[in-house]
Scaffold this active site. Sequence first.
Site, PDB file in Angstrom:
ATOM      1  N   ASP A 140       0.868  -1.183   0.000  1.00  0.00           N
ATOM      2  CA  ASP A 140       0.000   0.000   0.000  1.00  0.00           C
ATOM      3  C   ASP A 140       0.900   1.226   0.000  1.00  0.00           C
ATOM      4  O   ASP A 140       1.540   1.533   1.011  1.00  0.00           O
ATOM      5  CB  ASP A 140      -0.905   0.019   1.239  1.00  0.00           C
ATOM      6  CG  ASP A 140      -1.979  -1.071   1.196  1.00  0.00           C
ATOM      7  OD1 ASP A 140      -1.755  -2.102   0.529  1.00  0.00           O
ATOM      8  OD2 ASP A 140      -3.041  -0.879   1.817  1.00  0.00           O
ATOM      9  N   LYS A 203      -6.900   3.313  -3.358  1.00  0.00           N
ATOM     10  CA  LYS A 203      -7.331   3.276  -1.956  1.00  0.00           C
ATOM     11  C   LYS A 203      -7.544   4.708  -1.482  1.00  0.00           C
ATOM     12  O   LYS A 203      -6.776   5.602  -1.854  1.00  0.00           O
ATOM     13  CB  LYS A 203      -6.240   2.560  -1.149  1.00  0.00           C
ATOM     14  CG  LYS A 203      -6.417   2.548   0.349  1.00  0.00           C
ATOM     15  CD  LYS A 203      -5.339   1.672   1.007  1.00  0.00           C
ATOM     16  CE  LYS A 203      -5.293   1.885   2.513  1.00  0.00           C
ATOM     17  NZ  LYS A 203      -4.226   1.123   3.174  1.00  0.00           N
ATOM     18  N   LYS A 239     -10.199   0.068  -2.607  1.00  0.00           N
ATOM     19  CA  LYS A 239     -10.115  -0.175  -1.166  1.00  0.00           C
ATOM     20  C   LYS A 239     -10.419   1.102  -0.397  1.00  0.00           C
ATOM     21  O   LYS A 239      -9.565   1.979  -0.281  1.00  0.00           O
ATOM     22  CB  LYS A 239      -8.718  -0.691  -0.802  1.00  0.00           C
ATOM     23  CG  LYS A 239      -8.524  -0.888   0.719  1.00  0.00           C
ATOM     24  CD  LYS A 239      -7.160  -1.471   1.040  1.00  0.00           C
ATOM     25  CE  LYS A 239      -6.888  -1.461   2.548  1.00  0.00           C
ATOM     26  NZ  LYS A 239      -5.551  -1.961   2.891  1.00  0.00           N
TER      27      LYS A 239
END
Lengths: 303, 294
Positions: A140, A203, A239
Amino acid sequence: MVKNPSSYVPPRVPTVDEVGVKERAAEFASRSIKKAAKVEGLKLVVRMMDLTTLEGSDTPGKVLQLCQKARHPIHGFDDVPPVAAVCVYPPLVKPAKAALEGTDIKVAAVATYFPSGQADLADRLDEVRRTVADGADEIDMVISRGDFLAGHYGKIFDEVAATAEACKPAHLKVILEVGELQTFDKVRLASQIAIDAGADFIKTSTGKIPSAASVPVTLVMLETIRDHFLKTGKMVGMKPAGGIREAKDALRYLVMVKETLGDAWLSPDWFRFGASSLLNDVLMQIVKEKTGRYQSHRYFSVS
Amino acid sequence: MATAPTRVPVKKTYKLYIGGAFPRSEGGHYLVVKDHKGAFVANVCRATRKDFRGAMVAARKAQAPWAARSAFNRGQILYRMAEMLEGRAAVFERLLAELHGYSASEAQAEVGAAVDRLVYYAGWCDKVTQVFGNTNPVASQHFNFSFIEPTGVVAAVAPKTAPLLGLVSVMAPLISIGNAAIVMVTPDNAVVAIELAEALATSDLPGGVVNLLTALWEDVGSYVSGHMDLDAFFGVGLSSEEQKAIQVSAAESVKRTKFVDDASPAEWRQESRQSPYWILPFTETKTAWHPMGS
C-alpha cells in the site's frame, strides 16, 4: 516512465457533479438488506477485509494476535470465513508472514514512507523492495500529495509507475489520501493517474487524518474505475479505508459496488475494506442474527 | 374594521431523549396520549428495540466519563437538576392536574417531593461510598478494604403511577453513584417524562447519562433484558411472570436485577421510598489488598 516529467500531459477526466454524487451516495442507504441476505453480506465483508494495525506501538506479539483473529475471526462460528489480508508496517511483515503460513491470507504492508510519503523516491522504492523481499504480498503506497496539489502530475505518474515496477510480484494499492485532495475533481484526476501508472488497487486514505473514506468519495473513485474499464477492458480494484466502523456502513459500500461496477467486483480480488474496529461490529451483527440478542464488545476479542 | 386573527397555539412535539438529544423514533410509529378524562393530548414516539439499541450505545459512551467525575461534582449536577425542576414547578403542576387528574395540592406535593428527592440523592453522591465501604480484618500484613463502584449501564422501567416523582425516584439513585440509565416510560406518562427530559438537558447533566424512551413493554421488553451490553435492570410494578422472563434472559450475561412494587402517589412521597439501599443494588464491590508493615 515519462522521460521528462514536466512534459507529462495529465489525463482528461470529466468534472464531478458534487451535489449529484452526494445525492446518489445517500441513496445507497435506502436498500433494505435483512436476515439471510444480511448475514451473507456480512460474511462477504469479512472475506474482503484487510485487518489493519498501523500504530507506533505495534509489536510482533500484537501482530501475532491479530493474525490469529484474521484466521479465526470468532470462536464457535465455523461458517465465518477468514479475512482477506492483514495490513501492517514493513518491519512487522516477517512475523505476520510466519503467523499466516499455510493460509490464503495475504500480508499487506504500507510502504513508501507511509503515511506522509515525504522522502526521496529512491528511499521510498528501496523500502518497497525490502518489504517485498520480506514476503509482503501487497504494497500500500502513498502518493506525494504535496506534488499533486502543486500540479506536478508527471511526478505522481512516475512515482506510481516506479513503485509498481519495484513491488513486483506483489500487488500495488495506491493511497490517494482523499482528505488532503480537497475536491472530488482532484480525487477523480488522482485516481485516473494512479490507474494509468499501473495501480492494481486505488485506496482512499491512510486512516491517519480525520477525513477518511466516505461513501461519496468512494463513489467518485468507483466511477473512475468503471469508466476506465469501459474504455480499456482492464479491471482495477478499490479499497476504502479509515472511518468505516459499522457493519451497516460496510453493507452500504457493497450496495454501491454492485450498483456501480456490478457483481464482478464483489470479490476480495477487486474490493477490500481497510479497517480494524469494523471486524468486531460485523461479528456482533452476525452473532445477533443467530442468537436474537444485541451483543457487547466485552465478549469479543480485541482487534 | 377587521378583527385580529386568533393566534394558533404552537403544540410541542414529544420525542425521545437519547444521548442528550431529542430524536424521533427510528421506526416512525407513534402512540396517542389521552388525559384522565379520555381527551386527546398529544402523539408521542413509540420507541422500538432499535431506539433502545441506540440508547444503549449512548449510555455506554457516557457512563465511564460520568463515573470518572468526582462524587462531589455528580452531587452538584444532581442538585442542579433539582434547581431546574423547581424552576419549572408550575408547568409540572399544571400537567399533573390536567393530564393525570391531580388536585392542585396533590400536584404541588408531588413536584415538591420530586425536587426534594433529587436533593436527597445529590447529598448521597459523595457519602454512599463511605457508608457501604469498609476495612476488612485479615490475618496477614495487609490493609484490606472494600468499596462500591457503579455497575455500568442500567435499564429501568418507571412506575405507572406518580408520573414525575416515580420517574425521579427510579432515575436518581441509579445515576448518583455513576451509572448511566435508560428509563422506559409508559406512554401515558410520556408528556411529563419528556418535559422532565427538557429540564435534565439544561442541567449540566452530560448527554447519555439519562436516556428516556416512551415505549410499550411488549415492543422492547425481550430485547432489553437480553442485551449483552447491559449491566443491570431495575423494574417497578412488573408482574411476577414479567419478572421471571427478565431474570431468565438476564442470566446469560449475568445482569443484576432488582424489582420494586408500584405504589400510590402518596406512598411514593414517603421517606420509605428513598434510601441509599436503592443505590446499593446497582453497584459492584471492589476489594483491595494493600501490603502493610507491622
